[in-house]
Scaffold this active site. Sequence first.
Site, PDB file in Angstrom:
ATOM      1  N   SER A 152       0.842  -1.195   0.000  1.00 60.97           N
ATOM      2  CA  SER A 152       0.000   0.000   0.000  1.00 60.97           C
ATOM      3  C   SER A 152       0.875   1.242   0.000  1.00 60.97           C
ATOM      4  O   SER A 152       1.962   1.250   0.592  1.00 60.97           O
ATOM      5  CB  SER A 152      -0.875   0.013   1.252  1.00 60.97           C
ATOM      6  OG  SER A 152      -1.502   1.276   1.394  1.00 60.97           O
ATOM      7  N   TYR A 165      -0.622  -0.591  10.003  1.00 63.85           N
ATOM      8  CA  TYR A 165      -0.826  -0.971   8.596  1.00 63.85           C
ATOM      9  C   TYR A 165       0.380  -0.566   7.729  1.00 63.85           C
ATOM     10  O   TYR A 165       0.855  -1.353   6.904  1.00 63.85           O
ATOM     11  CB  TYR A 165      -2.111  -0.292   8.122  1.00 63.85           C
ATOM     12  CG  TYR A 165      -2.557  -0.627   6.731  1.00 63.85           C
ATOM     13  CD1 TYR A 165      -3.081  -1.876   6.410  1.00 63.85           C
ATOM     14  CD2 TYR A 165      -2.492   0.335   5.710  1.00 63.85           C
ATOM     15  CE1 TYR A 165      -3.517  -2.166   5.126  1.00 63.85           C
ATOM     16  CE2 TYR A 165      -2.940   0.054   4.439  1.00 63.85           C
ATOM     17  CZ  TYR A 165      -3.451  -1.188   4.144  1.00 63.85           C
ATOM     18  OH  TYR A 165      -3.887  -1.467   2.875  1.00 63.85           O
ATOM     19  N   LYS A 169       2.698  -3.136   5.725  1.00 67.50           N
ATOM     20  CA  LYS A 169       2.734  -3.100   4.264  1.00 67.50           C
ATOM     21  C   LYS A 169       4.142  -2.844   3.740  1.00 67.50           C
ATOM     22  O   LYS A 169       4.507  -3.340   2.674  1.00 67.50           O
ATOM     23  CB  LYS A 169       1.756  -2.043   3.738  1.00 67.50           C
ATOM     24  CG  LYS A 169       0.287  -2.447   3.875  1.00 67.50           C
ATOM     25  CD  LYS A 169       0.024  -3.820   3.262  1.00 67.50           C
ATOM     26  CE  LYS A 169      -1.375  -4.023   2.754  1.00 67.50           C
ATOM     27  NZ  LYS A 169      -1.618  -5.419   2.330  1.00 67.50           N
TER      28      LYS A 169
END
Length: 304
Positions: A152, A165, A169
């Site tokens: 991401s 996150y 990622k």
Amino acid sequence: MAGMLAGKVALVTGAGGGIGRDFALAMAAQGAKVVVNDIGASVSGEGKDAGPAHKVVEEIKAQGGAALANTDSVAEWESANHIVRTALDAFGRIDCVVNNAGILRDRFFFNMSVEEWKAVIDVHLNGTFYVSRAAAPHFKSQGSGCYVNMTSTSGLIGNLGQANYSAAKLGIVGLSKSMALDMAKYKVRSNCIAPFAWSRMIGSIPTETEDQKARVEKLKSMHTAKIAPLAVYLASDAAAEVSGQIFGVRANELFLFSQHRPIRSVHRAGGWTPEAIAEQAIPALRAQFYPLERSQDVFSWDPI
Ligand code: NAI
């Protein structure tokens, strides 16, 4: 079924909805036999529902494709092994692992709980390791295989309120590169995709102000199905020479991302002191500093 993936077996995690569902449908349409894995959790990773994985399998079968549902979690070593065994038991081999399953537990870093941190690392980073590692001996012994790993721009560039996150990622990017390096001699490839797509995962963006409403309308034009052609290509033999790369997809745009390399250096005979770093090194390096940007600052134009 004929197609770019004829004869191949693909395992897509988190394929019960969103981007993963489109991967499974597109891979099956190109001739792959597909294991549709999905635990059927909420966006935050709570609950279980076998429905979504089975529904996608029915859709694939209705199109004349071959597929099997699996509802084990990627986030534990034993169950990740079971996902890979499901592919081998049903279809006799495994050719492509797509690490797509994901959850969000957004919170500003200073408020993030240990549980929120661990839950996201477990599904994304640990899950990608577990499923990939479980498939690795089979890839190695057959002398072929490929990994497609979802990353991401929250990790590659940055975003607010996503420390767990973003770390997971960007960790996946390092893991993907390591898999590409360690398995190159067995003709196993590994690449990353950073997608932009309107799914339930970004459906939680607030739409209170006119500005926010306009932004969300634009985001809705980024269909999840637009990510699938790149994943199909990467899983195919046409991509035999493509490994260790990071791609992006946003509606009709495709991107290749840079990877970290030194961009400027300074040298001082006799070495550095903290004072000399302040006086000489930093002024020389500062021109190349990156601003504290978020993904949306870098992708500042509307999806095309
Ligand atoms: P989604 O929420 O629609 O799909 C994720 C799926 O993973 C869900 O069906 C969920 O049930 C499943 N899942 C969650 N935990 C699982 C577990 N432990 N084991 C097996 N399955 C599990 O989200 P979306 O948007 O389709 O995301 C797919 C991937 O793309 C994720 O890795 C996400 O981080 C990534 N991504 C998506 C972006 C977007 O714009 N939608 C942007 C950047 C990355």
